[in-house]
Design a protein around this motif. Structure first.
Motif, PDB file in Angstrom:
ATOM      1  N   LEU A  45       0.956 -42.194  -3.844  1.00 29.47           N
ATOM      2  CA  LEU A  45      -0.427 -41.841  -3.883  1.00 29.47           C
ATOM      3  C   LEU A  45      -1.295 -43.189  -3.632  1.00 29.47           C
ATOM      4  O   LEU A  45      -2.454 -43.159  -3.013  1.00 29.47           O
ATOM      5  CB  LEU A  45      -0.868 -41.370  -5.072  1.00 29.47           C
ATOM      6  CG  LEU A  45      -0.311 -39.983  -5.049  1.00 29.47           C
ATOM      7  CD1 LEU A  45      -0.998 -39.168  -6.531  1.00 29.47           C
ATOM      8  CD2 LEU A  45      -0.929 -38.975  -3.997  1.00 29.47           C
ATOM      9  N   GLY A  46      -0.900 -44.474  -4.321  1.00 33.03           N
ATOM     10  CA  GLY A  46      -1.737 -45.644  -4.088  1.00 33.03           C
ATOM     11  C   GLY A  46      -3.033 -45.626  -4.624  1.00 33.03           C
ATOM     12  O   GLY A  46      -3.980 -46.241  -4.019  1.00 33.03           O
ATOM     13  N   ILE A  47      -3.102 -45.148  -5.834  1.00 28.20           N
ATOM     14  CA  ILE A  47      -4.648 -44.911  -6.379  1.00 28.20           C
ATOM     15  C   ILE A  47      -4.848 -46.391  -6.884  1.00 28.20           C
ATOM     16  O   ILE A  47      -4.226 -46.894  -7.644  1.00 28.20           O
ATOM     17  CB  ILE A  47      -4.746 -43.821  -7.398  1.00 28.20           C
ATOM     18  CG1 ILE A  47      -4.556 -42.445  -6.666  1.00 28.20           C
ATOM     19  CG2 ILE A  47      -6.050 -43.851  -8.132  1.00 28.20           C
ATOM     20  CD1 ILE A  47      -4.592 -41.201  -7.837  1.00 28.20           C
ATOM     21  N   VAL A  48      -6.179 -46.500  -6.349  1.00 31.18           N
ATOM     22  CA  VAL A  48      -6.569 -48.111  -6.760  1.00 31.18           C
ATOM     23  C   VAL A  48      -7.579 -47.591  -8.208  1.00 31.18           C
ATOM     24  O   VAL A  48      -8.712 -47.217  -8.108  1.00 31.18           O
ATOM     25  CB  VAL A  48      -7.505 -49.011  -5.730  1.00 31.18           C
ATOM     26  CG1 VAL A  48      -7.786 -50.133  -6.320  1.00 31.18           C
ATOM     27  CG2 VAL A  48      -6.548 -49.158  -4.797  1.00 31.18           C
ATOM     28  N   TRP A  49      -7.255 -48.157  -9.248  1.00 32.95           N
ATOM     29  CA  TRP A  49      -7.919 -47.979 -10.519  1.00 32.95           C
ATOM     30  C   TRP A  49      -8.857 -49.362 -10.706  1.00 32.95           C
ATOM     31  O   TRP A  49      -8.300 -50.429 -10.545  1.00 32.95           O
ATOM     32  CB  TRP A  49      -7.212 -47.798 -11.672  1.00 32.95           C
ATOM     33  CG  TRP A  49      -6.426 -46.543 -11.736  1.00 32.95           C
ATOM     34  CD1 TRP A  49      -5.080 -46.308 -11.242  1.00 32.95           C
ATOM     35  CD2 TRP A  49      -7.047 -45.181 -11.660  1.00 32.95           C
ATOM     36  NE1 TRP A  49      -4.888 -44.904 -11.324  1.00 32.95           N
ATOM     37  CE2 TRP A  49      -6.049 -44.317 -11.371  1.00 32.95           C
ATOM     38  CE3 TRP A  49      -8.254 -44.821 -11.878  1.00 32.95           C
ATOM     39  CZ2 TRP A  49      -6.158 -42.955 -11.477  1.00 32.95           C
ATOM     40  CZ3 TRP A  49      -8.273 -43.243 -12.035  1.00 32.95           C
ATOM     41  CH2 TRP A  49      -7.164 -42.404 -11.687  1.00 32.95           C
ATOM     42  N   PRO A  50     -10.000 -49.302 -10.951  1.00 33.48           N
ATOM     43  CA  PRO A  50     -11.023 -50.636 -10.607  1.00 33.48           C
ATOM     44  C   PRO A  50     -10.852 -51.419 -12.008  1.00 33.48           C
ATOM     45  O   PRO A  50     -11.080 -52.524 -11.817  1.00 33.48           O
ATOM     46  CB  PRO A  50     -12.463 -49.875 -10.730  1.00 33.48           C
ATOM     47  CG  PRO A  50     -12.314 -48.755 -11.305  1.00 33.48           C
ATOM     48  CD  PRO A  50     -10.913 -48.121 -11.038  1.00 33.48           C
ATOM     49  N   GLN A  51     -10.063 -50.990 -13.122  1.00 39.39           N
ATOM     50  CA  GLN A  51     -10.011 -51.692 -14.292  1.00 39.39           C
ATOM     51  C   GLN A  51      -8.453 -51.841 -14.671  1.00 39.39           C
ATOM     52  O   GLN A  51      -7.921 -50.792 -14.451  1.00 39.39           O
ATOM     53  CB  GLN A  51     -10.994 -51.541 -15.377  1.00 39.39           C
ATOM     54  CG  GLN A  51     -12.483 -51.431 -15.161  1.00 39.39           C
ATOM     55  CD  GLN A  51     -13.173 -51.021 -16.253  1.00 39.39           C
ATOM     56  OE1 GLN A  51     -12.904 -50.506 -17.281  1.00 39.39           O
ATOM     57  NE2 GLN A  51     -14.561 -51.204 -16.159  1.00 39.39           N
ATOM     58  N   SER A  73     -13.817 -40.919 -23.802  1.00 47.38           N
ATOM     59  CA  SER A  73     -12.772 -41.928 -23.486  1.00 47.38           C
ATOM     60  C   SER A  73     -13.406 -43.331 -23.596  1.00 47.38           C
ATOM     61  O   SER A  73     -14.704 -43.688 -23.545  1.00 47.38           O
ATOM     62  CB  SER A  73     -12.171 -41.974 -22.317  1.00 47.38           C
ATOM     63  OG  SER A  73     -11.622 -40.603 -21.999  1.00 47.38           O
ATOM     64  N   VAL A  74     -12.585 -44.591 -24.072  1.00 43.89           N
ATOM     65  CA  VAL A  74     -13.184 -45.561 -24.223  1.00 43.89           C
ATOM     66  C   VAL A  74     -12.698 -46.437 -23.064  1.00 43.89           C
ATOM     67  O   VAL A  74     -11.941 -45.723 -22.048  1.00 43.89           O
ATOM     68  CB  VAL A  74     -12.635 -46.554 -25.465  1.00 43.89           C
ATOM     69  CG1 VAL A  74     -12.969 -45.913 -26.638  1.00 43.89           C
ATOM     70  CG2 VAL A  74     -11.073 -46.359 -25.508  1.00 43.89           C
ATOM     71  N   ARG A  75     -13.201 -47.496 -22.471  1.00 45.47           N
ATOM     72  CA  ARG A  75     -13.123 -48.235 -21.336  1.00 45.47           C
ATOM     73  C   ARG A  75     -11.699 -48.490 -21.107  1.00 45.47           C
ATOM     74  O   ARG A  75     -10.935 -48.723 -21.974  1.00 45.47           O
ATOM     75  CB  ARG A  75     -13.751 -49.711 -21.573  1.00 45.47           C
ATOM     76  CG  ARG A  75     -13.750 -50.537 -20.468  1.00 45.47           C
ATOM     77  CD  ARG A  75     -14.259 -51.921 -20.355  1.00 45.47           C
ATOM     78  NE  ARG A  75     -15.756 -52.006 -21.092  1.00 45.47           N
ATOM     79  CZ  ARG A  75     -16.743 -51.991 -20.305  1.00 45.47           C
ATOM     80  NH1 ARG A  75     -16.722 -51.786 -18.971  1.00 45.47           N
ATOM     81  NH2 ARG A  75     -17.798 -51.936 -20.730  1.00 45.47           N
ATOM     82  N   GLY A  76     -11.333 -48.179 -19.711  1.00 44.78           N
ATOM     83  CA  GLY A  76     -10.160 -48.484 -19.474  1.00 44.78           C
ATOM     84  C   GLY A  76      -9.048 -47.202 -19.439  1.00 44.78           C
ATOM     85  O   GLY A  76      -7.886 -47.246 -19.004  1.00 44.78           O
ATOM     86  N   VAL A  77      -9.510 -46.580 -20.430  1.00 49.94           N
ATOM     87  CA  VAL A  77      -8.580 -45.183 -20.371  1.00 49.94           C
ATOM     88  C   VAL A  77      -8.507 -44.585 -19.149  1.00 49.94           C
ATOM     89  O   VAL A  77      -9.571 -44.352 -18.304  1.00 49.94           O
ATOM     90  CB  VAL A  77      -9.138 -44.179 -21.450  1.00 49.94           C
ATOM     91  CG1 VAL A  77      -8.407 -42.778 -21.537  1.00 49.94           C
ATOM     92  CG2 VAL A  77      -9.081 -44.856 -22.823  1.00 49.94           C
ATOM     93  N   VAL A  78      -7.234 -44.074 -18.721  1.00 52.09           N
ATOM     94  CA  VAL A  78      -7.117 -43.180 -17.513  1.00 52.09           C
ATOM     95  C   VAL A  78      -6.639 -42.053 -18.079  1.00 52.09           C
ATOM     96  O   VAL A  78      -5.625 -41.771 -19.128  1.00 52.09           O
ATOM     97  CB  VAL A  78      -6.052 -43.748 -16.481  1.00 52.09           C
ATOM     98  CG1 VAL A  78      -5.710 -42.818 -15.500  1.00 52.09           C
ATOM     99  CG2 VAL A  78      -6.624 -44.980 -15.923  1.00 52.09           C
ATOM    100  N   ARG A  79      -7.257 -40.665 -17.730  1.00 50.78           N
ATOM    101  CA  ARG A  79      -6.819 -39.440 -18.074  1.00 50.78           C
ATOM    102  C   ARG A  79      -6.645 -38.805 -16.462  1.00 50.78           C
ATOM    103  O   ARG A  79      -7.240 -38.554 -15.632  1.00 50.78           O
ATOM    104  CB  ARG A  79      -7.833 -38.641 -18.528  1.00 50.78           C
ATOM    105  CG  ARG A  79      -8.350 -39.202 -20.035  1.00 50.78           C
ATOM    106  CD  ARG A  79      -9.335 -38.312 -20.675  1.00 50.78           C
ATOM    107  NE  ARG A  79      -9.787 -38.844 -21.990  1.00 50.78           N
ATOM    108  CZ  ARG A  79      -9.398 -37.987 -23.083  1.00 50.78           C
ATOM    109  NH1 ARG A  79      -8.464 -37.293 -23.104  1.00 50.78           N
ATOM    110  NH2 ARG A  79      -9.760 -38.679 -24.198  1.00 50.78           N
ATOM    111  N   GLY A  80      -5.240 -38.400 -16.544  1.00 49.11           N
ATOM    112  CA  GLY A  80      -4.873 -37.905 -15.013  1.00 49.11           C
ATOM    113  C   GLY A  80      -3.646 -38.517 -14.654  1.00 49.11           C
ATOM    114  O   GLY A  80      -2.962 -39.359 -15.127  1.00 49.11           O
TER     115      GLY A  80
END
Length: 186
Positions: A155-161, A56-63
């Motif tokens: 869920l309120g998941i915090v993604w850092p980017q 994956s490249v920067r910033g991609v979210v899988r899930g």
């Protein structure tokens, strides 16, 4: 290799102890005997039967992905780069049901996770390129796929980017409330 319990019930954090010298390093990323001894199940490590890798490249979210039916156990590690890895417990009878925990997995300390059946899993690439390796204990069956939106407000998941790219499947993922209803919870 150090093996420690995570905050989420039954999740383990495995931290190799690399040997470093002027050439670079050498590390054992998994030791079946140590794993089996820690979990108290002789032969448990032998149940892992399929290895996969994603790039994956920067910033991609899988899930956030999971498996229905018997679920699947997996070992997850970042072989190159760094990721923000998130687990959510979806086992209705678990003391940590609905709780989440985030981990940084990278190619510096080689820490990786043992994720038992009954968890949603996802990650975001933090580096320019991140290679994530999975070792699972069951063949993949698309009919058992579960997915919850990475940005579900419950869920309120915090993604850092900022999220840069997602698959169509992940963009169409259902809600936490829908998954709970399907699990007969709530």
């Amino acid at each position: 290799m150090r093996i420690e319990a995570a905050e989420l019930a039954d999740v383990l954090v495995l931290t190799p102890e690399p040997f470093r010298d002027e050439r670079g390093l050498f590390t054992r990323t998994f030791d079946a005997a140590e794993f089996d001894s820690y979990v108290g199940e002789p032969g448990r490590a032998a149940s892992f039967l399929q290895d996969s890798q994603s790039r994956s490249v920067r910033g991609v979210v899988r899930g956030m992905h999971g498996r229905g039916g018997r679920g699947e156990a997996k070992l997850v590690r970042c072989a190159h780069g760094a990721v923000h890895d998130v687990l959510v417990d979806i086992r209705p009878d678990s003391p940590t049901f609905g709780k989440q925990q985030a981990f940084r997995l990278d190619d510096e300390d080689f820490r990786h996770l043992y994720v038992p059946p009954g968890f949603l899993h996802g990650f975001q690439a933090l580096s320019e390129v991140a290679d994530v390796c999975y070792r699972i204990d069951r063949p993949h069956d698309p009919a058992e796929d579960l997915a919850v939106a990475h940005d579900d407000p419950e869920l309120g998941i915090v993604w850092p980017q900022p999220v840069t790219i997602m698959s169509g499947r992940d963009r169409a993922a259902g809600s936490w409330a829908q998954l709970c209803a399907a699990l007969g919870v709530g």
